[in-house]
Design an enzyme around this catalytic site. Structure first.
Site, PDB file in Angstrom:
ATOM      1  N   ASP A 191      39.282  31.149  45.423  1.00 39.79           N
ATOM      2  CA  ASP A 191      40.294  30.218  45.902  1.00 39.79           C
ATOM      3  C   ASP A 191      41.526  30.989  46.357  1.00 39.79           C
ATOM      4  O   ASP A 191      41.710  32.155  46.011  1.00 39.79           O
ATOM      5  CB  ASP A 191      40.661  29.205  44.818  1.00 39.79           C
ATOM      6  CG  ASP A 191      41.354  29.839  43.621  1.00 39.79           C
ATOM      7  OD1 ASP A 191      40.869  30.890  43.152  1.00 39.79           O
ATOM      8  OD2 ASP A 191      42.380  29.314  43.167  1.00 39.79           O
ATOM      9  N   GLU A 214      41.863  30.105  40.232  1.00 35.93           N
ATOM     10  CA  GLU A 214      42.843  31.046  39.680  1.00 35.93           C
ATOM     11  C   GLU A 214      44.239  30.755  40.217  1.00 35.93           C
ATOM     12  O   GLU A 214      45.236  30.866  39.492  1.00 35.93           O
ATOM     13  CB  GLU A 214      42.428  32.481  40.023  1.00 35.93           C
ATOM     14  CG  GLU A 214      43.186  33.559  39.237  1.00 35.93           C
ATOM     15  CD  GLU A 214      44.499  33.962  39.878  1.00 35.93           C
ATOM     16  OE1 GLU A 214      45.346  34.582  39.189  1.00 35.93           O
ATOM     17  OE2 GLU A 214      44.709  33.662  41.088  1.00 35.93           O
TER      18      GLU A 214
END
Length: 473
Positions: A113, A179
């Site tokens: 991500d 994250e």
């Protein structure tokens, strides 16, 4: 970048035939590794709640396909866990192959991500259109952390190219999908998949390097405390001409409160936030000016050595304000203002203790009796790496051989809050924090980029490390 006929080894440290073959395999596959990275960058996998989660799911599927197509893993799955509040987390990729013949197992971590792109006008080329300019690949996630994903993939491929696909080293790959949104389901994911993630060595590819030509092994990380601070003084907006000068508006109160966070030198002035006493390498103000982009005439803040300020002292930043825009500002006293506050805490301090210190400061320094609310709190613990283990020595040797110069054991001013969770879940594992970034990467900022020479050398170092772990009994 080092050319195809150049060697990072000196004549005194000539590579073994195996090591030379590993680096040659990395070199030969570099164009395809860059192309695969570019494909991932094109997927706008922003994990924040305001963005389309379908893009994160597409990114996870693309990463899983890349690892599955190697044919080197016993299983490759896309999995989700729930957050502490029971919400479904973003998809992660988990790939595993068991160790054989007494060899160790290594867990390779990265995240797929990315941060939001920010304003389109601030990018020299579109954020999700990977673009090479000079030695750098530009795009959101090109470095943080899709290059970390590809460095793992490319290193495993290089190992298989040299040792054969039936190598003995055990490998678990964990590519997280949230994250950048606080790793909110990370803890549950670890617990639910503990048997598949258990490893002797954990390589976290989510940090940076000293510069474009010098590797770093990250050995300390600051922790973090983030929250929304809402300051309210009025039941409703009021005419600034009719009531200004007697009724305190929320912006006035918020700015005075924010000003109390720092002393005149710019150091954090919150009682209870501590400083770690540790030596730091030489790092000049000129280097800071160049790497941070200080404008002419702007002076650094704080006291002590610059790296002490970045690695071992707390920092506090107001990263956002919710208030009327200049274009829409009317002549009114603002009743309520919200601030996003980000605190970095020194290694050795407990994150909840730091939150309590900041909360006490806010309560005792709020002016005019304003009402304050602290919510949307996230905390992450700081971390210190135990550098005495054999895995650190192996990583240093691999970096020196792939880069042609010794690694710097460096601190990082940023935070990777999930690392203490890995340590808690796998206390016997040795942690190696590596990365593909450099001081000019601009991670999280417009025009994020990856230096392609750093990318190659980082893959080479990890491939050498894996090859040597494959030999270790």
């Amino acid at each position: 970048m080092t050319g195809p006929t150049d060697s990072p080894f000196s004549q005194e440290t000539a590579p073994s035939p195996r090591d030379a073959a590993v680096l040659a395999a990395v070199e030969a596959a570099l164009p395809s590794s860059i192309a695969e990275l570019a494909g991932l960058v094109r997927i706008p996998s922003v994990s924040w709640s305001a963005f389309d989660p379908a893009h994160v799911a597409a990114s996870a599927d693309a990463v899983a396909t890349l690892f599955r197509e190697t044919g080197l893993f016993e299983s490759v799955d896309v999995r989700r866990s729930t957050t502490a509040t029971g919400e479904e987390g973003q998809p992660a990729v988990l790939a595993t192959r068991p160790a054989k013949n007494g060899r160790p197992t290594v867990l390779l971590y990265a995240h797929h991500d990315v941060q939001p792109p920010g304003a389109e006008a601030d990018w020299e080329s579109p954020a999700f259109e990977p673009t090479v300019r000079g030695d750098r690949l530009y795009g959101r996630g090109a470095a943080d952390d899709k290059a970390g994903v590809l460095s793992h993939l490319a290193a495993v491929r290089a190992l298989a190219e040299v040792a054969g696909p039936d190598f003995d080293l055990g490998i678990a790959v964990f590519i997280e999908g949230e994250e950048e949104f606080g790793s909110r389901s990370f803890q549950n994911f670890l617990r639910e998949n503990r048997d598949r993630l258990a490893a002797d060595v954990i390589v976290v590819a989510d940090s940076d390097n000293w510069d474009e030509n010098t590797p770093s092994l990250t050995v300390s990380l600051r922790g973090n405390v983030t929250f929304r601070l809402t300051v309210t003084t009025l039941e409703h907006a009021s005419h600034s001409g009719m009531f200004g000068g007697a009724a305190p508006d929320a912006m006035m109160a918020a700015l005075r409160l924010a000003a109390s966070f720092h002393d005149d030198a710019g150091s954090v002035a919150v009682a209870g936030l501590v400083t770690r006493d540790a030596e730091t390498p030489e790092y000049t103000e000129e280097t800071l000016r160049a790497e941070a982009g200080l404008l002419e005439g702007v002076t650094p803040v704080g006291t002590g050595s610059i790296l002490s300020r970045l690695w071992n002292q707390p920092s506090l930043t107001v990263t956002g304000i919710d208030a009327p825009s200049v274009a829409n500002a009317s002549n009114t006293l603002i009743p309520s203002v919200a601030l996003r506050v980000s605190v970095r805490i020194a290694p050795g301090q407990d994150a909840r203790e730091a939150l309590d210190a900041v909360t006490r400061h806010i309560r005792s320094h709020t002016p005019f009796g304003a009402h304050v609310e602290i919510d949307e709190v996230d905390t992450g613990s700081p971390f210190l790496v135990d550098t005495s283990g054999w895995a650190v020595a192996e990583a240093e040797r691999a970096m020196a051989d792939a880069w042609g110069r010794p690694a710097v054991l460096a601190g990082i001013g940023g935070s990777i809050p999930f690392i203490p969770q890995l340590v808690a879940e796998f206390p016997e594992a040795q942690i190696l924090v590596t990365g593909v970034e450099d001081p000019h990467t601009r991670a999280h900022s417009p025009n994020e980029s990856l230096h392609l020479g750093v990318f190659k050398r980082a893959i080479g170092a990890q491939a050498l490390l894996l090859a040597r772990l494959n030999d270790r009994e």
